[in-house]
Write a protein that holds these residues in place. Structure first.
Motif, mmCIF file in Angstrom:
data_model
loop_
_atom_site.group_PDB
_atom_site.id
_atom_site.type_symbol
_atom_site.label_atom_id
_atom_site.label_comp_id
_atom_site.label_asym_id
_atom_site.label_seq_id
_atom_site.Cartn_x
_atom_site.Cartn_y
_atom_site.Cartn_z
ATOM 1 N N VAL A 154 5.035 54.022 -12.534
ATOM 2 C CA VAL A 154 4.923 52.942 -11.558
ATOM 3 C C VAL A 154 3.452 52.582 -11.347
ATOM 4 C CG1 VAL A 154 5.303 52.270 -9.151
ATOM 5 C CG2 VAL A 154 7.056 53.568 -10.390
ATOM 6 N N GLU A 155 3.132 51.326 -11.571
ATOM 7 C CA GLU A 155 1.776 50.841 -11.295
ATOM 8 C C GLU A 155 1.748 50.299 -9.875
ATOM 9 O OE1 GLU A 155 -1.622 47.741 -13.025
ATOM 10 O OE2 GLU A 155 0.188 48.173 -14.196
ATOM 11 N N PHE A 201 9.112 57.868 -22.297
ATOM 12 C CA PHE A 201 8.147 57.537 -21.247
ATOM 13 C C PHE A 201 7.682 56.109 -21.485
ATOM 14 C CE2 PHE A 201 3.698 57.114 -19.919
ATOM 15 C CZ PHE A 201 3.774 57.500 -18.581
ATOM 16 N N LEU A 202 7.819 55.263 -20.469
ATOM 17 C CA LEU A 202 7.416 53.866 -20.598
ATOM 18 C C LEU A 202 6.377 53.515 -19.545
ATOM 19 C CD1 LEU A 202 10.666 53.976 -21.441
ATOM 20 C CD2 LEU A 202 10.306 51.518 -21.676
ATOM 21 N N ALA A 203 5.387 52.739 -19.949
ATOM 22 C CA ALA A 203 4.361 52.259 -19.035
ATOM 23 C C ALA A 203 4.066 50.799 -19.367
ATOM 24 C CB ALA A 203 3.081 53.087 -19.166
ATOM 25 N N PRO A 204 3.700 50.002 -18.391
ATOM 26 C CA PRO A 204 3.330 48.617 -18.692
ATOM 27 C C PRO A 204 2.080 48.583 -19.546
ATOM 28 C CG PRO A 204 2.807 49.166 -16.411
ATOM 29 C CD PRO A 204 3.587 50.314 -16.952
ATOM 30 N N THR A 252 -4.023 47.460 -18.201
ATOM 31 C CA THR A 252 -5.159 48.386 -18.259
ATOM 32 C C THR A 252 -4.749 49.753 -17.718
ATOM 33 O OG1 THR A 252 -6.695 46.547 -17.953
ATOM 34 C CG2 THR A 252 -7.541 48.752 -17.526
ATOM 35 N N PHE A 253 -3.962 49.750 -16.652
ATOM 36 C CA PHE A 253 -3.496 50.992 -16.031
ATOM 37 C C PHE A 253 -2.606 51.780 -16.991
ATOM 38 C CE2 PHE A 253 -0.018 53.044 -13.637
ATOM 39 C CZ PHE A 253 -0.739 53.976 -12.914
ATOM 40 N N GLY A 254 -1.596 51.127 -17.520
ATOM 41 C CA GLY A 254 -0.657 51.810 -18.401
ATOM 42 C C GLY A 254 -1.295 52.275 -19.692
ATOM 43 N N LYS A 255 -2.168 51.429 -20.260
ATOM 44 C CA LYS A 255 -2.805 51.776 -21.527
ATOM 45 C C LYS A 255 -3.848 52.881 -21.370
ATOM 46 C CE LYS A 255 -3.686 47.383 -22.619
ATOM 47 N NZ LYS A 255 -4.096 46.185 -23.398
ATOM 48 N N ASN A 256 -4.206 53.190 -20.142
ATOM 49 C CA ASN A 256 -5.140 54.278 -19.880
ATOM 50 C C ASN A 256 -4.430 55.628 -19.875
ATOM 51 O OD1 ASN A 256 -7.632 55.451 -19.166
ATOM 52 N ND2 ASN A 256 -7.174 55.326 -16.982
ATOM 53 N N ILE A 257 -3.159 55.615 -19.461
ATOM 54 C CA ILE A 257 -2.430 56.865 -19.263
ATOM 55 C C ILE A 257 -1.496 57.202 -20.419
ATOM 56 C CG2 ILE A 257 -0.715 58.022 -17.791
ATOM 57 C CD1 ILE A 257 -1.991 56.497 -15.414
ATOM 58 N N VAL A 282 7.036 57.639 -26.473
ATOM 59 C CA VAL A 282 6.055 57.115 -25.523
ATOM 60 C C VAL A 282 5.829 55.653 -25.870
ATOM 61 C CG1 VAL A 282 3.691 57.260 -24.656
ATOM 62 C CG2 VAL A 282 4.971 59.355 -25.172
ATOM 63 N N ILE A 283 6.053 54.782 -24.899
ATOM 64 C CA ILE A 283 6.102 53.345 -25.166
ATOM 65 C C ILE A 283 5.310 52.583 -24.114
ATOM 66 C CG2 ILE A 283 7.660 51.352 -25.318
ATOM 67 C CD1 ILE A 283 9.915 53.409 -25.986
ATOM 68 N N THR A 284 4.531 51.592 -24.553
ATOM 69 C CA THR A 284 3.968 50.632 -23.604
ATOM 70 C C THR A 284 4.674 49.304 -23.809
ATOM 71 O OG1 THR A 284 2.138 49.996 -25.079
ATOM 72 C CG2 THR A 284 1.714 51.770 -23.495
#
Length: 309
Positions: free
Chosen positions: A7-8, A86-89, A92-97, A143-145
């Motif tokens: 969650v961002e 694991f999914l992240a947007p 900048t936030f998601g691509k950092n983690i 692991v997916i963005t």
């Protein structure tokens, strides 16, 4: 398949990018969320209300207040023992983690996906969006963005997910928060704005950029963007940049003023619903993707347009 979505948030509210990521995760299976931060009870409640969410894992600790990747990634990695993806947007936030999570799990990351196919494969852009690749991961843990402009946003209300506190771990000691210089604006954030007015290098100076672009954006209630050339020239701050190396946007209306349409810029905005271009060069690449094109002197056209609105 159980998915874990990062969650961002800003400590008080959830970013729209998370809602689109939830939509992508739902195509894979059961959706769980991870809220990491300090005193994030209100964020957890909002996360549990998102439609389609089954469970919200809350990692609450003082060392997570600024959500440093070095501290958040181990928490997410530990939770992956009970999740398949694991999914992240792809912000900048998601691509950092996300890359740190992938490294800790020793798996390959699938970046910037555009769709989840029925056979379990994914599509993602390559060559600045000029080609779309279909890819598949053989890793047990994925692991997916997610390119958030490619998915509809999940409803922010109507859900009834359960909230569960999880171990927040300890500070890694590898990095510490020193400070943040954040730009503040009353205009909509680029990634969530329905209308965006962007300026290019043809505006000639920072003064002309703001003299012409800002009043037009104010009239339209729009966010303000810029091409990389305009940012590099100092006409606009970095957080205005739209493109492959900037922000990926897909508003209802994208108005490009004095932007030639370099490939890297088109990669960031060509999914906009309606693209309007103003440029004196009728051969400019931007006209190849524009729905409406106006060839002429922007220094005359833009003030006239602003005045008539």
């Amino acid at each position: 398949m159980k998915t874990l979505v990062l969650v961002e948030h800003d400590g008080a509210s959830i970013k729209d990018a998370t809602l689109a990521t939830v939509t992508a995760a739902a195509k894979l299976g059961e959706v769980h969320l991870l809220v990491a931060g300090a005193n994030v009870g209100a964020v957890a409640d909002a996360a549990a209300a998102i439609e389609g969410v089954g469970k919200v894992h809350v990692a609450d600790g003082a060392h997570l207040e600024h959500q440093l990747a070095e501290d958040v990634a181990p928490v997410a990695t530990a939770l992956m023992a009970g999740h398949d993806a694991f999914l992240a947007p792809a912000t900048t936030f998601g691509k950092n983690i996300a890359p740190r999570v992938a490294a800790l799990l020793d798996v390959m990351q699938l970046s910037d996906i555009l769709s989840v196919e029925e056979d379990g494969s994914f599509t993602r852009p390559i060559y600045a969006g000029n080609a779309i690749a279909t890819v598949r991961s053989k890793d047990a843990k994925k692991v997916i963005t997610v390119r958030t402009t490619a998915f509809d946003k999940a409803a922010a209300t109507g859900g009834s997910g359960t909230i569960e506190a999880v171990d927040a771990g300890a500070a890694s000691g590898k990095a510490s928060f020193v400070g943040a210089e954040l730009s503040k604006s009353e205009r909509p954030e680029l990634t969530s704005a329905k209308v965006i007015v962007s300026g290019g290098r043809a505006l000639g100076s920072s003064e002309e950029f703001h003299r012409l672009i800002d009043p037009l954006a104010d009239k339209l209630g729009a966010g303000v963007g810029a091409s990389r050339a305009a940012v590099d020239a100092g006409y606009a701050p970095n957080d205005y940049q739209v493109g492959q190396t900037g922000k990926i946007v897909a508003p209802e209306v994208y108005l490009a003023v004095g932007i030639s349409g370099a490939i890297q810029h088109l990669a960031g905005m060509k999914d906009s619903k309606t693209i309007i271009a103003i440029n004196k060069d009728e051969e400019a690449p931007i006209f190849q993707v524009a729905d409406i094109g106006l060839v002429g002197d922007l220094f005359k056209i833009v003030p006239e347009l602003t005045e008539k609105l």
